[in-house]
Design an enzyme around this catalytic site. Sequence first.
Site, short mmCIF file in Angstrom:
data_model
loop_
_atom_site.label_atom_id
_atom_site.label_comp_id
_atom_site.label_asym_id
_atom_site.label_seq_id
_atom_site.Cartn_x
_atom_site.Cartn_y
_atom_site.Cartn_z
N THR B 49 0.87 -1.18 0.00
CA THR B 49 0.00 0.00 0.00
C THR B 49 0.91 1.22 0.00
O THR B 49 1.90 1.28 0.76
CB THR B 49 -1.03 -0.01 1.15
OG1 THR B 49 -1.87 1.14 1.02
CG2 THR B 49 -0.39 -0.02 2.53
N GLU B 50 0.63 2.17 -0.90
CA GLU B 50 1.61 3.23 -1.18
C GLU B 50 1.84 4.18 -0.01
O GLU B 50 2.80 4.93 -0.02
CB GLU B 50 1.25 3.99 -2.46
CG GLU B 50 -0.07 4.72 -2.47
CD GLU B 50 -1.20 3.88 -3.07
OE1 GLU B 50 -1.18 2.65 -2.90
OE2 GLU B 50 -2.10 4.46 -3.68
N ASN B 51 0.93 4.16 0.98
CA ASN B 51 1.18 5.00 2.15
C ASN B 51 2.19 4.36 3.10
O ASN B 51 2.34 4.83 4.23
CB ASN B 51 -0.13 5.36 2.86
CG ASN B 51 -0.96 4.15 3.23
OD1 ASN B 51 -1.15 3.24 2.41
ND2 ASN B 51 -1.45 4.10 4.44
#
Lengths: 224, 219
Positions: B49-51
Amino acid sequence: MTARVVTDPDAAVADIGSGATVLIGGFGVAGQPVELIEALVRNGAEALTVASNNAGNGDEGLAALVGQKRVRRIVCSFPRQSDSWCFDERYRAGDIELDLVPQGNLAERIRAGGAGIGGFFTPVGYGTQLAEGKETRIIDGVGHVLEEPIKADFALIKADTADEAGNLTFRKTARNFGPIMATAAHHTIVQVREVVPIGAMDPEVVVTPGIHVSTIVPTEATQR
Amino acid sequence: MNDQVLSKEQIAERVAKDIPRGAFVNLGIGQPTKVSNYLGADSDIVLHTENGMLGMGAEAHGDDIDPDLINAGKIPVTELPGAAYFHHADSFAMMRGGHLDTCVLGAYQVSANGDLANWHTGEPDAIPAVGGAMDLAIGAKETLVMMSLQTKDGRCKLVGECTYPVTGVGCVSRIYTERAVFVIEKDGVAVRDLFGTTMTELESIVGVPLRDATSERVA
């Protein structure tokens, strides 16, 4: 050198004046330095340039700053949300300048700012509206866009634990923009759950070294 | 061949079938998230997940909710054994650097040469927001799109040229829809699977030339 530990968030942000550039950490509620942002709202500074992933939610925090027309320019990847009405209204009225940046380019621009890099070529955004007017180059057969570094006067971030040397640890996905924003500002102000004495933090677990941290604000509300 | 057009769940299942064992995968917000429901426990697939996380688990409920642990859609999630956390610049470097195998995104339009439009309607009053869409589209080794083939008012979303502002140029490799799976090739679009639709019917919907590849077995 030890970091300054300040228990009053208002005192911690007192030096942020009108016209300042401020990085604000957080992705959603995770890692958002809520108490510091609220203190900045009370501080009264105007004509701010803010870089943050979002442009505020609901009526409080960054949304309040935007709603009160105190943000002249925002550098941001995702301003539009179901509850971003403060930003939406100001944007439609032409009261706020928006520099819309793909999320990874935003992170890398901040990293570059903190790392003394004068800009970088990235394939992200090439051929899109967000690259219009920017210098481009073909590298290894792939179109790239020149993105410039972001530096700031202040960064407001949230970490988990700080020691009195300013070393920081983060927690889970609340890490997000904190470590890079800490490097890109002249003054980094961090709200933390807990401050421990020098020597009490294992140097191997430090994510952000204290060299990047000016002020630490232990806040009750950051406790889970 | 399926006799009927696929439901959204079935499209997600079809996408999941094409993701190789052990892949590092990012699933976009919305429909693509459903793909995770069909990745078998033994698939060895790691979700990014890019966060700032690898090894993301299922959505969190009740006592498992932790405000410091969310996905890119800001929904509380769980962590799996072997998970890792990292900051945003590392997360996107991982993506842009070609270390992520697959990303699955939704789309407003995809063009015959793989241009993707999914970030902005371009309407004058619309508030633009891009998030990680451009980074994902360009960064992953392969970008898969799952979408309905047509808009609610019947316009085909696989087009000769995107009329919406593009997210990335030439970045999409396959498109999964309720009627067909399309493969973007160097010289055009091939149809790999058909669902409840004949090639002739599909050609009447899609306004770009299509090559019938349904009899070819893909390794």
